[in-house]
Write an enzyme that holds these catalytic residues in place. Structure first.
Site, mmCIF file in Angstrom:
data_model
loop_
_atom_site.group_PDB
_atom_site.id
_atom_site.type_symbol
_atom_site.label_atom_id
_atom_site.label_comp_id
_atom_site.label_asym_id
_atom_site.label_seq_id
_atom_site.Cartn_x
_atom_site.Cartn_y
_atom_site.Cartn_z
ATOM 1 N N ASP A 188 -22.041 -13.133 -124.571
ATOM 2 C CA ASP A 188 -23.131 -12.513 -123.833
ATOM 3 C C ASP A 188 -22.644 -11.091 -123.480
ATOM 4 O OD1 ASP A 188 -25.456 -12.226 -122.130
ATOM 5 O OD2 ASP A 188 -24.108 -12.558 -120.436
ATOM 6 N N LEU A 189 -23.560 -10.207 -123.138
ATOM 7 C CA LEU A 189 -23.142 -8.822 -122.842
ATOM 8 C C LEU A 189 -23.019 -8.568 -121.332
ATOM 9 C CD1 LEU A 189 -22.681 -5.862 -123.921
ATOM 10 C CD2 LEU A 189 -25.134 -5.526 -123.543
ATOM 11 N N ASP A 190 -24.193 -8.579 -120.655
ATOM 12 C CA ASP A 190 -24.225 -8.192 -119.246
ATOM 13 C C ASP A 190 -23.437 -9.174 -118.385
ATOM 14 O OD1 ASP A 190 -26.035 -5.930 -119.529
ATOM 15 O OD2 ASP A 190 -27.600 -7.393 -119.951
ATOM 16 N N THR A 235 -22.497 -4.653 -116.073
ATOM 17 C CA THR A 235 -23.862 -4.145 -115.897
ATOM 18 C C THR A 235 -24.721 -5.033 -114.995
ATOM 19 O OG1 THR A 235 -24.174 -5.158 -118.051
ATOM 20 C CG2 THR A 235 -24.260 -2.760 -117.972
ATOM 21 N N LYS A 257 -30.221 -13.865 -114.118
ATOM 22 C CA LYS A 257 -29.201 -13.544 -115.132
ATOM 23 C C LYS A 257 -29.526 -14.244 -116.446
ATOM 24 C CE LYS A 257 -25.404 -12.398 -112.065
ATOM 25 N NZ LYS A 257 -24.089 -12.796 -111.526
ATOM 26 N N SER A 291 -27.359 -11.593 -126.521
ATOM 27 C CA SER A 291 -27.789 -11.062 -125.221
ATOM 28 C C SER A 291 -29.308 -11.028 -125.107
ATOM 29 C CB SER A 291 -27.241 -9.638 -125.061
ATOM 30 O OG SER A 291 -27.861 -8.981 -123.976
ATOM 31 N N LYS A 303 -33.116 -17.403 -122.933
ATOM 32 C CA LYS A 303 -32.209 -18.447 -122.453
ATOM 33 C C LYS A 303 -32.915 -19.105 -121.253
ATOM 34 C CE LYS A 303 -28.389 -15.338 -123.591
ATOM 35 N NZ LYS A 303 -27.379 -14.416 -123.069
ATOM 36 N N GLU A 329 -20.356 -16.885 -121.476
ATOM 37 C CA GLU A 329 -21.564 -16.601 -120.684
ATOM 38 C C GLU A 329 -21.260 -16.500 -119.186
ATOM 39 O OE1 GLU A 329 -24.636 -16.059 -120.049
ATOM 40 O OE2 GLU A 329 -25.518 -15.976 -122.040
ATOM 41 N N ASP A 330 -21.994 -15.628 -118.495
ATOM 42 C CA ASP A 330 -21.839 -15.557 -117.030
ATOM 43 C C ASP A 330 -23.068 -16.109 -116.304
ATOM 44 O OD1 ASP A 330 -23.601 -13.409 -117.688
ATOM 45 O OD2 ASP A 330 -23.125 -12.463 -115.760
HETATM 46 C C1 BG6 Z 1 -29.699 -10.002 -119.535
HETATM 47 C C2 BG6 Z 1 -29.404 -9.758 -118.088
HETATM 48 O O1 BG6 Z 1 -28.527 -9.853 -120.280
HETATM 49 O O2 BG6 Z 1 -30.670 -9.076 -120.043
HETATM 50 C C3 BG6 Z 1 -30.692 -9.717 -117.276
HETATM 51 O O3 BG6 Z 1 -28.576 -10.797 -117.594
HETATM 52 C C4 BG6 Z 1 -31.665 -8.710 -117.881
HETATM 53 O O4 BG6 Z 1 -30.375 -9.366 -115.946
HETATM 54 C C5 BG6 Z 1 -31.910 -9.084 -119.341
HETATM 55 O O5 BG6 Z 1 -32.891 -8.706 -117.171
HETATM 56 C C6 BG6 Z 1 -32.878 -8.123 -120.042
HETATM 57 O O6 BG6 Z 1 -32.298 -6.860 -120.096
HETATM 58 P P1 BG6 Z 1 -33.035 -5.533 -120.530
HETATM 59 O O7 BG6 Z 1 -31.884 -4.540 -120.658
HETATM 60 O O8 BG6 Z 1 -33.711 -5.785 -121.830
HETATM 61 O O9 BG6 Z 1 -33.996 -5.172 -119.460
HETATM 62 MG MG MG Z 2 -24.982 -12.124 -118.622
#
Ligand code: BG6
Ligand code: MG
Length: 218
Positions: free
Chosen positions: A10-12, A18, A46, A115, A146, A170-171
């Site tokens: 996963d990214l964020d 982020t 999340k 992600s 997800k 994953e977080d």
């Molecule tokens: C997820 C985050 O990776 O991406 C969420 O955990 C976020 O918090 C979602 O809302 C969508 O992200 P984005 O950048 O497309 O608005």
């Molecule tokens: Mg995440």
């Protein structure tokens, strides 16, 4: 017998710090509607797509918007978020991320990204790690958020690996459920109590070795 062939990240909140910027942007937007977004409630956002996150927040305040208004506020949130990450660089990568990516690359373990974020490709470039990934599946590529496993199953397909031979890091609890549902080995990164459905838990990537990753398959 299953064995380590690939890792999907996963990214964020897993590779890059982020999650706090998403929270700030949603918190400020919620205030426009007189809704107080707590950190506890934020945990539920999340791994959730931008649109579904907005709907979740609006539901907290019993607000219903038109499709045009939803698109408008999604745009407002993303503009704010992009301002918050404008100066982002490799310094915002979480501890030992580069070391673990190098370790996997050097040992011919395939690397994927899974992600919900539509900003994922941009962030991979900004933090200078895009070149590590043989597969990038993000919010632009999936229909289902997800905890649906689509984002990880697409990644496994692109990497040409069976989910049972692949670790997902994953977080978010929704991401852990997605990984488990898809038949992956799930590793929760962060609070083990929050991520208690993960097959394994780590605080971050510090100290993680190839041996410790391989041992998750025995
Ligand atoms: C997820 C985050 O990776 O991406 C969420 O955990 C976020 O918090 C979602 O809302 C969508 O992200 P984005 O950048 O497309 O608005
Ligand atoms: Mg995440």
């Amino acid at each position: 017998m299953s064995k380590l062939e690939a890792c999907i990240f996963d990214l964020d909140g897993v590779l890059v710090d982020t999650a706090k910027y998403h929270y700030t942007a949603w918190h400020d937007l919620a205030q426009e509607f007189d809704i107080e977004l707590t950190t506890e409630e934020n945990e539920k956002l999340k791994g959730v797509s931008r649109r579904d996150s907005l709907i979740h927040i609006l539901n907290l305040g019993g607000k219903v918007l038109t499709e045009d208004e939803i698109n408008h506020w999604c745009e407002v949130k993303n503009t704010h978020y992009l301002e918050l990450i404008a100066g982002m660089d490799a310094d915002e990568l979480l501890p030992d991320v580069i070391r673990i990516l190098d370790l996997l690359k050097d040992n011919a373990i395939k690397i994927g990204l899974g992600s919900a974020s539509k900003n994922a490709p941009f962030i991979l470039e900004k933090t200078n790690i895009a070149h590590y990934f043989q597969s990038v599946v993000c919010g632009l590529d999936v229909i289902n958020s997800k905890p649906h496993p689509e984002v990880f199953l697409k990644g496994a397909e692109q990497l040409d690996v069976d989910p049972s031979n692949c670790i997902v890091f994953e977080d978010s609890i929704k991401g852990i459920i997605a990984a488990n549902t898809g038949g992956f080995i799930s590793v929760g990164v962060g609070d083990p109590e929050e991520l208690n459905q993960a097959a394994h838990n780590i605080k971050d990537f510090t100290g993680l070795t190839l041996k410790s990753l391989q041992s998750l398959f025995s």
